[in-house]
Motif scaffolding. Structure first.
Motif, short mmCIF file in Angstrom:
data_model
loop_
_atom_site.label_atom_id
_atom_site.label_comp_id
_atom_site.label_asym_id
_atom_site.label_seq_id
_atom_site.Cartn_x
_atom_site.Cartn_y
_atom_site.Cartn_z
N LEU A 1 22.44 -17.41 -8.13
CA LEU A 1 21.12 -16.86 -7.76
C LEU A 1 20.65 -15.85 -8.80
N ALA A 2 21.57 -15.01 -9.24
CA ALA A 2 21.20 -14.01 -10.25
C ALA A 2 20.72 -14.71 -11.52
N GLY A 3 21.45 -15.75 -11.93
CA GLY A 3 21.06 -16.50 -13.12
C GLY A 3 19.70 -17.15 -12.93
N PHE A 4 19.49 -17.73 -11.77
CA PHE A 4 18.21 -18.40 -11.49
C PHE A 4 17.06 -17.40 -11.55
N THR B 1 22.28 -20.98 -18.50
CA THR B 1 21.43 -22.12 -18.85
C THR B 1 22.05 -22.93 -19.99
N LEU B 2 22.74 -22.22 -20.90
CA LEU B 2 23.40 -22.95 -22.01
C LEU B 2 24.53 -23.83 -21.47
N VAL C 1 13.40 -24.20 -16.23
CA VAL C 1 14.68 -23.72 -15.70
C VAL C 1 14.96 -24.34 -14.33
N VAL C 2 13.92 -24.47 -13.50
CA VAL C 2 14.11 -25.12 -12.20
C VAL C 2 14.60 -26.55 -12.41
N ALA C 3 13.96 -27.25 -13.36
CA ALA C 3 14.38 -28.64 -13.64
C ALA C 3 15.82 -28.68 -14.13
N LEU C 4 16.20 -27.70 -14.94
CA LEU C 4 17.57 -27.70 -15.47
C LEU C 4 18.60 -27.37 -14.40
N VAL D 1 17.97 -29.20 -23.47
CA VAL D 1 17.84 -28.48 -24.74
C VAL D 1 16.72 -27.43 -24.67
N ILE D 2 15.59 -27.83 -24.09
CA ILE D 2 14.40 -26.95 -24.14
C ILE D 2 14.53 -25.76 -23.17
N ALA D 3 15.11 -26.02 -21.97
CA ALA D 3 15.16 -24.94 -20.96
C ALA D 3 15.98 -23.74 -21.45
N PRO D 4 17.19 -23.94 -21.97
CA PRO D 4 17.92 -22.76 -22.47
C PRO D 4 17.16 -22.06 -23.61
N ALA D 5 16.50 -22.88 -24.45
CA ALA D 5 15.74 -22.28 -25.56
C ALA D 5 14.60 -21.41 -25.01
#
Lengths: 127, 605
Positions: B140-143, A106-107, A51-54, A32-36
């Motif tokens: 990769l682009a997304g990351f 991410t979503l 984001v890395v964790a997600l 939930v938090i990473a996309p936010a």
């Protein structure tokens, strides 16, 4: 087999212990938090670990937990590989439908993670 | 009670020894890093990085191997694991310590493809093959965008990250073959020291190779099957075909929990799907491996191969159809021509470069020789796991299918490497171990072999260390880039208007990381016959420049000149004559720095 040192590890007959709750809640929270954090363009030091964790851990963790993988190497490898696979497939799906955005990615990965984690938590509560 | 009185001191001594091992390993790793950090760029030697490394590096690397061997023999698993992490970091990350920019032109190119997706949000399959397998680049682009991390930083650390991920994958595979943790550690150790193949940079194949390792580990661990009947008995009873089928159908799952098997199948399918959309070769290797396991009756879910095959065909017919319209995937060449293509393209160049190539061959041959000893011993003792043998052999059986741009032997070696390392580890840890019918007590005889095995492992690891550093970094003279070269290419982009033709002397240029589809890129080696000859090559370049409406830019860098010379495609003299001819005939020197010269050709109105 007459093997001693290289007999494959015996599979466990039954694995009834439900997966631990806290890591699944953590995975759900990351989902939930990473996309936010991306959506609201939070500062990079905040966004980066989330984001890395997600993208590299959370969905794979939920899947590996669901699979009840016991070997540590395989569990760790599955967590990362399955997460990256979800990321790759999600990214390709977005490209194919013409809706590729990093927030969208991410979503998508967050939604998959959340669904997996919640399913696990539900199963746990029923067990 | 002497035992009771000795125990505390023995524990204390063991503790001191462990601390010594840990400190020694860390100090050795620090020495190796300090040694490699002292190497100046550019590397000039034809032998690559190995010729420039100071004794401090070698002392550190050998020291780390010795400490690793001792930790392994003392069964200190945490220490062994920690030292393996250090070793992986040093072997895979040496170039990232020497240079502040990513090595290999292809890493830069991959950033450019991700950049296209980042900017446009879609892929045009007509551009080139990469856009027919966009999975890795879209991810990769997304990351990069979501994290805000710079692409060159990702490319710089990618070899170490991939090395660590691969090590975990290899460990998971070996863990499914044996519960002996020492075999697991030694396999990872040997894998690291014999992986000169250099596919761990920021690339689709590095990611999908990790998927392959995990999928295979899942299949070995949860999808194993065991035929109830013996093959010989079934054939004797019912004939060859019916006997084989009866034997094959008598398979029973080794994993007792059905849910585990189902989840494993789903995971393998998911990893296979992610590989299919990201890379051409890896899913074929995965499918081949699963087919091999199914054929020897060691895959509980043979329909998995059908699912993987259908997904592969589906992608060929949809996502990759544009590329495949002009490029047949399979059976485009016979074994002979595929092998000849590989050898012709890879085994050529300056005498120093040839030594590097021979060193790579020697490392792989030595590992396979030790692996053969291990496999033969296991077969003699009826301990041979056919699954590992199948997965070792299957990648080489793919050689007739594709030359893969002259890289197929290298790629097959990489896919078989975990299994050759596993058999080699078995040989080194258990060779000479008797079955138990000799005159000596078994335990005493085993003990007598221990020091010999330790010495053999440390000696082999030292030799492999030299081999892997030579093999992996043998092209450092042209695949690592200086600051001046990166600055020069930045200048090229600022000079060239969109749509211009950009021509480099050779591929070893840190370009295409941006504006991948904005410019037309080519090289002397693509438009001229090799080895290059100045006059006809200049004529070809001028003809291209003359035919364009927009300016043409020719960039000549230090790395390009080195690449031409080392790979036998040209000489310094040829390039100098080309430059002289350009300067004399309407090519204006538009930019220069110590490592780069850019010439501009503006067509007449």
């Amino acid at each position: 087999m007459a093997a001693t040192h290289n007999a494959p590890p015996k599979p466990a007959a039954a694995r009834k212990a439900p997966p631990a709750r806290t890591p699944l809640l953590a995975a759900a929270a990351v989902a939930v938090i990473a996309p936010a954090s991306v959506l609201f363009a939070l500062p990079q030091p905040v966004r980066l670990p989330l984001v890395v964790a997600l993208l590299c851990w959370a969905p794979g963790y939920a899947i590996a937990r669901s699979a009840r993988i016991e070997d540590g190497f395989l569990f760790a490898a599955t967590c990362v590989a399955a997460s990256l696979a979800v990321t790759v497939l999600g990214a390709v799906a977005l490209v194919l439908v013409g809706g590729w955005r990093s927030v969208g990615l991410t979503l998508v990965v967050g939604a998959v993670t959340l669904a997996l984690a919640l399913a696990q938590l539900l199963r746990r509560s029923r067990a | 009670m002497p035992v009771a009185t000795r125990q505390p001191s023995a524990v204390l001594l063991a503790g001191i020894a462990d601390v010594g091992l840990g400190v020694g390993g860390a100090a050795a790793a620090a020495a190796a890093v300090a040694g490699v950090a002292a190497v100046p760029l550019p590397v000039f030697s034809d032998y690559g990085l190995v010729a420039e490394l100071p004794p401090l590096f070698w002392g550190g690397l050998f020291g780390l191997n010795v400490m690793l061997g001792l930790a392994l023999w003392r069964r200190r698993h945490a220490l062994t694991a920690a030292m393996l992490v250090l070793l992986v970091g040093i072997v895979y990350g040496a170039a990232s310590v020497v240079d502040r920019y990513p090595r290999l032109e292809v890493s830069w190119r991959h950033l450019g493809i991700a950049d296209v997706i980042l900017r446009t949000g879609h892929v045009d399959p007509l551009v080139d093959a990469y856009f027919n397998w966009p999975g890795f680049f879209a991810g990769l682009a997304g990351f990069m965008h979501a994290t805000g991390v710079n692409g060159t930083s990702v490319a710089l650390v990618a070899p170490v990250l991939n090395g660590l991920l691969w090590s975990v994958g290899v460990a998971a595979i070996v863990r499914a073959l044996t519960p002996d943790l020492r075999v697991v550690w030694l396999t990872v150790w040997l894998f690291t020291l014999t992986d000169w193949i250099d596919q761990d940079y920021l690339s689709p194949q590095a990611l999908t190779y990790f998927f392959y390792l995990v999928a295979v580990a899942l299949a070995l661990r949860y999808l194993d099957a065991s035929p109830v009947r013996t093959l010989r008995g079934a054939i004797t009873e019912r004939g060859r075909v019916h006997g084989f089928l009866a034997w094959w159908r008598s398979r029973q799952p080794v994993e007792a929990v059905p849910r585990q098997r189902v989840v494993a199948v789903l995971l393998v399918v998911m990893l296979g799907a992610a590989s299919i959309v990201a890379h051409q070769l890896t899913p074929v290797m995965l499918l081949g491996g699963m087919l091999g396991l199914a054929l020897v009756g060691r895959l509980w879910a043979p329909r998995l191969t059908v699912v993987l095959g259908l997904m592969l065909v589906l992608w060929f017919l949809t996502g990759a159809s544009t590329y495949l319209a002009g490029h047949p995937v399979l059976f485009q060449q016979g074994v002979g021509s595929a092998a000849a293509s590989t050898l012709r393209e890879r085994v050529a160049g300056s005498p120093g470069h040839m030594v590097v190539v021979q060193m790579r061959t020697a490392v792989s041959a030595a590992l396979l020789a030790v692996a053969a000893i291990g496999a033969l011993r296991m077969r003699r003792l009826r301990l041979l796991d056919r699954r590992a043998l199948v997965l070792l052999v299957v990648p080489f059986s793919m050689l007739p299918l594709q030359s893969y741009g002259g890289e197929m032997i290298m790629r097959a070696t990489l896919f078989s490497l975990p299994f050759s390392a596993y058999f080699a580890a078995e040989a080194l840890l258990h060779a000479g171990e008797p079955v138990g019918d000799g005159s000596q007590p078994r335990r005493a005889r085993r003990r007598s072999w221990q020091p010999l095995r330790l010495v053999a492992v440390i000696t082999l690891s030292a030799l492999f260390s030299v081999g892997v550093v030579t093999g992996r970094y043998g092209n450092m003279a042209f695949d690592a880039f200086t600051s001046a070269e990166v600055r020069g290419v930045e200048q090229l982009y600022s000079l060239a208007p969109p749509g211009a033709e950009l021509i480099a002397a050779a591929k070893s240029t840190p370009w295409k990381y941006r504006d991948y589809t904005t410019y037309r890129y080519t090289t002397f080696t693509e438009v001229c016959r090799t080895p290059l000859r100045a006059r006809p090559c200049f004529a070809a370049v001028r003809a291209i420049a003359h035919s364009k409406q927009l300016p043409t830019f020719v960039v000549v860098t230090r790395a390009e000149r080195e690449a031409l010379r080392l790979q036998g495609d040209g000489s310094y003299t040829t390039v100098r004559r080309m430059e002289q001819a350009m300067a004399a005939q309407r090519f204006r020197l538009a930019y220069r720095n110590p490592d780069v010269r850019i010439y501009e050709y503006t067509p007449r109105d």
